[in-house]
Scaffold this motif. Sequence first.
Motif, PDB file in Angstrom:
ATOM      1  N   SER A 481      12.897 144.734   4.604  1.00 27.27           N
ATOM      2  CA  SER A 481      11.226 145.233   2.871  1.00 27.27           C
ATOM      3  C   SER A 481      11.120 144.837   1.730  1.00 27.27           C
ATOM      4  CB  SER A 481      12.744 146.534   3.446  1.00 27.27           C
ATOM      5  OG  SER A 481      13.424 147.061   4.662  1.00 27.27           O
ATOM      6  N   THR A 482      12.425 144.547   0.600  1.00 29.27           N
ATOM      7  CA  THR A 482      11.819 144.373  -0.252  1.00 29.27           C
ATOM      8  C   THR A 482      12.274 142.679  -1.095  1.00 29.27           C
ATOM      9  OG1 THR A 482      14.546 145.263  -0.967  1.00 29.27           O
ATOM     10  CG2 THR A 482      12.315 146.282  -0.906  1.00 29.27           C
ATOM     11  N   SER A 483      11.926 142.508  -1.824  1.00 29.84           N
ATOM     12  CA  SER A 483      12.195 141.446  -3.364  1.00 29.84           C
ATOM     13  C   SER A 483      13.890 141.281  -2.877  1.00 29.84           C
ATOM     14  CB  SER A 483      11.258 140.807  -3.798  1.00 29.84           C
ATOM     15  OG  SER A 483      11.669 142.060  -5.099  1.00 29.84           O
ATOM     16  N   SER A 484      14.431 142.273  -3.293  1.00 25.45           N
ATOM     17  CA  SER A 484      15.525 142.122  -3.540  1.00 25.45           C
ATOM     18  C   SER A 484      16.521 141.667  -2.330  1.00 25.45           C
ATOM     19  CB  SER A 484      16.458 143.801  -4.188  1.00 25.45           C
ATOM     20  OG  SER A 484      16.069 144.062  -3.147  1.00 25.45           O
ATOM     21  N   GLU A 485      16.231 141.841  -1.421  1.00 27.77           N
ATOM     22  CA  GLU A 485      17.222 141.943  -0.241  1.00 27.77           C
ATOM     23  C   GLU A 485      16.326 140.347   0.178  1.00 27.77           C
ATOM     24  OE1 GLU A 485      15.580 144.095   3.296  1.00 27.77           O
ATOM     25  OE2 GLU A 485      16.634 145.654   2.331  1.00 27.77           O
ATOM     26  N   SER A 486      15.744 139.875  -0.342  1.00 24.62           N
ATOM     27  CA  SER A 486      15.397 138.300   0.311  1.00 24.62           C
ATOM     28  C   SER A 486      16.631 137.728  -0.901  1.00 24.62           C
ATOM     29  CB  SER A 486      13.757 137.815  -0.115  1.00 24.62           C
ATOM     30  OG  SER A 486      12.793 138.667   0.497  1.00 24.62           O
ATOM     31  N   ARG A 487      16.494 138.146  -2.398  1.00 27.54           N
ATOM     32  CA  ARG A 487      17.000 137.458  -3.472  1.00 27.54           C
ATOM     33  C   ARG A 487      19.033 137.450  -2.479  1.00 27.54           C
ATOM     34  NH1 ARG A 487      14.099 140.124  -6.846  1.00 27.54           N
ATOM     35  NH2 ARG A 487      15.442 141.858  -7.540  1.00 27.54           N
ATOM     36  N   VAL A 488      19.214 138.448  -1.992  1.00 26.75           N
ATOM     37  CA  VAL A 488      20.409 138.456  -1.579  1.00 26.75           C
ATOM     38  C   VAL A 488      20.877 136.813  -0.166  1.00 26.75           C
ATOM     39  CG1 VAL A 488      22.016 139.746  -0.109  1.00 26.75           C
ATOM     40  CG2 VAL A 488      20.557 140.522  -1.793  1.00 26.75           C
ATOM     41  N   VAL A 489      19.656 137.325   1.060  1.00 25.97           N
ATOM     42  CA  VAL A 489      19.753 136.225   1.917  1.00 25.97           C
ATOM     43  C   VAL A 489      19.585 134.748   1.222  1.00 25.97           C
ATOM     44  CG1 VAL A 489      18.164 135.471   3.427  1.00 25.97           C
ATOM     45  CG2 VAL A 489      18.242 137.936   3.575  1.00 25.97           C
ATOM     46  N   PHE A 490      18.441 134.596   0.322  1.00 24.11           N
ATOM     47  CA  PHE A 490      17.912 133.362  -0.321  1.00 24.11           C
ATOM     48  C   PHE A 490      18.779 132.875  -1.270  1.00 24.11           C
ATOM     49  CE2 PHE A 490      14.471 134.068   2.952  1.00 24.11           C
ATOM     50  CZ  PHE A 490      14.900 133.112   3.755  1.00 24.11           C
ATOM     51  N   GLY A 491      19.034 133.885  -1.976  1.00 17.63           N
ATOM     52  CA  GLY A 491      19.727 133.590  -3.637  1.00 17.63           C
ATOM     53  C   GLY A 491      19.023 134.392  -4.554  1.00 17.63           C
ATOM     54  N   GLU A 492      19.410 133.660  -5.984  1.00 21.58           N
ATOM     55  CA  GLU A 492      18.828 134.291  -7.112  1.00 21.58           C
ATOM     56  C   GLU A 492      17.296 133.317  -7.223  1.00 21.58           C
ATOM     57  OE1 GLU A 492      19.213 137.044  -8.588  1.00 21.58           O
ATOM     58  OE2 GLU A 492      20.929 137.726  -7.024  1.00 21.58           O
ATOM     59  N   ASP A 493      16.663 132.128  -6.752  1.00 18.29           N
ATOM     60  CA  ASP A 493      16.343 131.654  -7.378  1.00 18.29           C
ATOM     61  C   ASP A 493      14.918 132.000  -6.010  1.00 18.29           C
ATOM     62  OD1 ASP A 493      17.355 130.398  -4.931  1.00 18.29           O
ATOM     63  OD2 ASP A 493      16.948 128.504  -6.320  1.00 18.29           O
ATOM     64  N   ALA A 494      15.124 133.148  -4.827  1.00 13.09           N
ATOM     65  CA  ALA A 494      14.439 133.166  -4.088  1.00 13.09           C
ATOM     66  C   ALA A 494      12.942 133.257  -4.497  1.00 13.09           C
ATOM     67  CB  ALA A 494      15.103 134.066  -3.037  1.00 13.09           C
ATOM     68  N   THR A 495      12.901 133.951  -5.441  1.00 12.58           N
ATOM     69  CA  THR A 495      11.217 134.421  -5.515  1.00 12.58           C
ATOM     70  C   THR A 495      10.500 133.420  -6.733  1.00 12.58           C
ATOM     71  OG1 THR A 495      11.795 137.281  -6.255  1.00 12.58           O
ATOM     72  CG2 THR A 495       9.499 136.279  -6.770  1.00 12.58           C
ATOM     73  N   GLU A 496      11.095 132.702  -7.188  1.00 12.31           N
ATOM     74  CA  GLU A 496      10.760 131.639  -7.600  1.00 12.31           C
ATOM     75  C   GLU A 496      10.361 131.057  -7.209  1.00 12.31           C
ATOM     76  OE1 GLU A 496       8.905 129.818 -11.998  1.00 12.31           O
ATOM     77  OE2 GLU A 496       9.820 131.593 -11.258  1.00 12.31           O
ATOM     78  N   ASP A 497      11.320 130.482  -5.970  1.00 10.78           N
ATOM     79  CA  ASP A 497      11.060 129.034  -5.017  1.00 10.78           C
ATOM     80  C   ASP A 497      10.029 129.240  -4.273  1.00 10.78           C
ATOM     81  OD1 ASP A 497      12.039 127.965  -7.490  1.00 10.78           O
ATOM     82  OD2 ASP A 497      14.472 127.975  -5.950  1.00 10.78           O
ATOM     83  N   GLY A 498      10.022 130.648  -4.141  1.00 12.84           N
ATOM     84  CA  GLY A 498       8.588 131.296  -2.810  1.00 12.84           C
ATOM     85  C   GLY A 498       9.864 131.183  -1.562  1.00 12.84           C
ATOM     86  N   TRP A 499      10.886 131.737  -1.369  1.00 12.35           N
ATOM     87  CA  TRP A 499      11.350 132.622  -0.604  1.00 12.35           C
ATOM     88  C   TRP A 499      11.552 133.714  -0.347  1.00 12.35           C
ATOM     89  CZ3 TRP A 499      13.632 129.691   2.744  1.00 12.35           C
ATOM     90  CH2 TRP A 499      13.702 128.020   2.460  1.00 12.35           C
ATOM     91  N   HIS A 500       9.790 134.580   0.163  1.00 15.60           N
ATOM     92  CA  HIS A 500       8.967 135.516  -0.219  1.00 15.60           C
ATOM     93  C   HIS A 500       9.183 136.078   1.383  1.00 15.60           C
ATOM     94  CE1 HIS A 500       6.444 134.321  -4.013  1.00 15.60           C
ATOM     95  NE2 HIS A 500       7.960 134.456  -3.616  1.00 15.60           N
ATOM     96  N   ALA A 501      10.918 136.263   1.706  1.00 25.09           N
ATOM     97  CA  ALA A 501      11.247 137.060   3.027  1.00 25.09           C
ATOM     98  C   ALA A 501       9.757 138.507   3.109  1.00 25.09           C
ATOM     99  CB  ALA A 501      12.605 136.510   4.037  1.00 25.09           C
ATOM    100  N   HIS A 502      10.026 138.509   2.796  1.00 24.76           N
ATOM    101  CA  HIS A 502       9.557 140.172   2.334  1.00 24.76           C
ATOM    102  C   HIS A 502       8.054 140.316   2.310  1.00 24.76           C
ATOM    103  CE1 HIS A 502       9.502 139.439  -2.156  1.00 24.76           C
ATOM    104  NE2 HIS A 502       8.440 139.666  -2.513  1.00 24.76           N
ATOM    105  N   LYS A 503       7.434 139.229   2.774  1.00 28.86           N
ATOM    106  CA  LYS A 503       6.066 138.948   3.186  1.00 28.86           C
ATOM    107  C   LYS A 503       5.452 138.380   4.339  1.00 28.86           C
ATOM    108  CE  LYS A 503       4.633 138.509  -1.909  1.00 28.86           C
ATOM    109  NZ  LYS A 503       3.815 137.856  -2.587  1.00 28.86           N
ATOM    110  N   LEU A 504       6.471 138.558   4.773  1.00 26.13           N
ATOM    111  CA  LEU A 504       6.568 137.534   6.491  1.00 26.13           C
ATOM    112  C   LEU A 504       5.936 138.529   7.560  1.00 26.13           C
ATOM    113  CD1 LEU A 504       9.452 135.936   6.468  1.00 26.13           C
ATOM    114  CD2 LEU A 504       7.185 134.646   5.657  1.00 26.13           C
TER     115      LEU A 504
END
Length: 629
Positions: A481-504
Amino acid sequence: MDWKQAWSTTTTTTNGALDALAPTCAPFAARWDREAERRTQLRTPENLKALMAAQREHNSSRSTAAMARNQRSAARKASTNPLSANRRAARTADRAARQHHSQARSVLKAARKNYPATLAARAVHAHAAHAVPGALASWLMSEAGHALTLWPASVSAGLIGLNVAGLWLGRRQPSVRLDDGMSAEERRLASRLDPSFWVQNADARGLSGTVPTPAKLTPAGLVSHVRLDGRWTPKTFRAKADEIRALLGARTDLRVEITSGSHGDRATITLRTRSAADGIDLNGWEPGAPWGIDTITGEPVFVPLGRRMLVAGTSGSGKSWSTRALLAEASESVDHRLIVIDPKRVEALNWEHRARTAVRRDDVLDVTDELVEEMHERLDEVPRGSDVIAISANRPRITVFVDEGAEVISMARFKAPRTEDGPGPDYGRIMENMRTLARMARAAEIILIWATQKPTMDGKSPGLDPQISAQITYRASLALSTSSESRVVFGEDATEDGWHAHKLPMPGVAMLRSGPKAKPNPVKTRAFSPADVIALPNRPVWKRGTAKPAASPLHLVKGATSATETPVPASNRDRVRQAVQDGARTLRDITDRTGINKGTVSREIKALTATGALRKNDDGMVLPGQEAA
């Protein structure tokens, strides 16, 4: 067949011509749609009320100004002295009325701008401005007894037709493949990624100082590498995603990825016009089948057994369908067993024929207690110089699947009421056991897979425990649902490194982070339905102390009994009854003899007492039922 072939040829030619014209009209259509959207967003009830109030004020001020002007004219006629009191008063009133009218007119103009007419209405007005005079001119230019002069009206109709056709062509999505392998849409996007077009139009979008390379067609879409001057970094370039989409004229539902390039002054634009997984059947499952297909490279993606794993995904993302293939693999071999902990019960029902399932609190407490006991016993058997025990039919790898994590955490927080035999079960031990398994059980080949819809670690209903999260090595996520959830799953560097699960997109598309070198490529996952699970063959169900070596092939002889038959394991109720028959009389004695937790023993005593198999005397001692006689 001749007319069919002619029709097919004509259709193909027409579609080709329309596809060639569509990119030319796309900027016009995009600009039209943006303006229409802007006007629609401004047409709010609040702006309408402001417009109506401005119109009333303007009408009132106009009437007042007209009245003041008339009064001033009357004062001039009544007196020739310009300094008379009546003329000075009329002049002051007229000046004030005109000033108020001017202010009201400015307010009305601003209100009309804040609540504009729809673009369709403006188009009707604009075309009416030439259509009506054109029709009138055609009628006036026609002579009696002669045909109607059509050219003024036809020109007007042609202008209207061009407007409609331009919008239709610009919005048309070409689907045909051209000779160079690109679709018409891809060719249009590639032309806008051409350096000459980009440099000429980048400044208007605030993108001056960036120069892309010509787009390259890959199995996953178009890729272009962008050179950034001293004012830009990949992060600031990524923040201009909306401007880049507008410059390219890309569809709003087209996935545009902007990532860091090979150097600090480089960025990469990827337009996902294609998927490398297209045309690959990922329905059903068979042993050894991949978990999914990388949509970028087209390579199969495998999730090896024996890895502690987190699977996240919001409701409707396809989380259950995607994890079933993993569970089928984890319960297929003779040296593998599966445990499904599912407080919601729905998924557990599908696996009852090949997995041990735990749904109620007491069941979950029992199975986690047994797993911790099994873990300690196995750890004592780890040979010197080895990290893990060797799995076998006697000591199978046990995969523990938790679905849904938030419900299990909530279950562990439940405070059981006190019973007549003492305190109720300590359900808090559920999460203590889970944390222990996450920290220590890998060497014992007891593997935890934690699934949750809401991957949060704080708040009233967390879906993930921090201690468990710290031990997980494989992290998979479908749409969140949110980018914060993506960071919980993939780590704090998720947004910077392209792990955008909230955009899947949903359903059935995931990301898998299996190590520091993993790439955030979307994976189209295997779909496995409940019916497919139920159709799987039965497999042994694990209970502590019941795993036996695989039996050698049997040679059946009529009238003979196989010596390798596996005895039926004793249930908790049988063990409690046997302990009482062996002399245990108190709750503590029974717990010590059976090794079962106190809450389960208390529950089984109540059930056996209700059936008459056991009874209690006046001192509270537990006695076999036959001693009541």
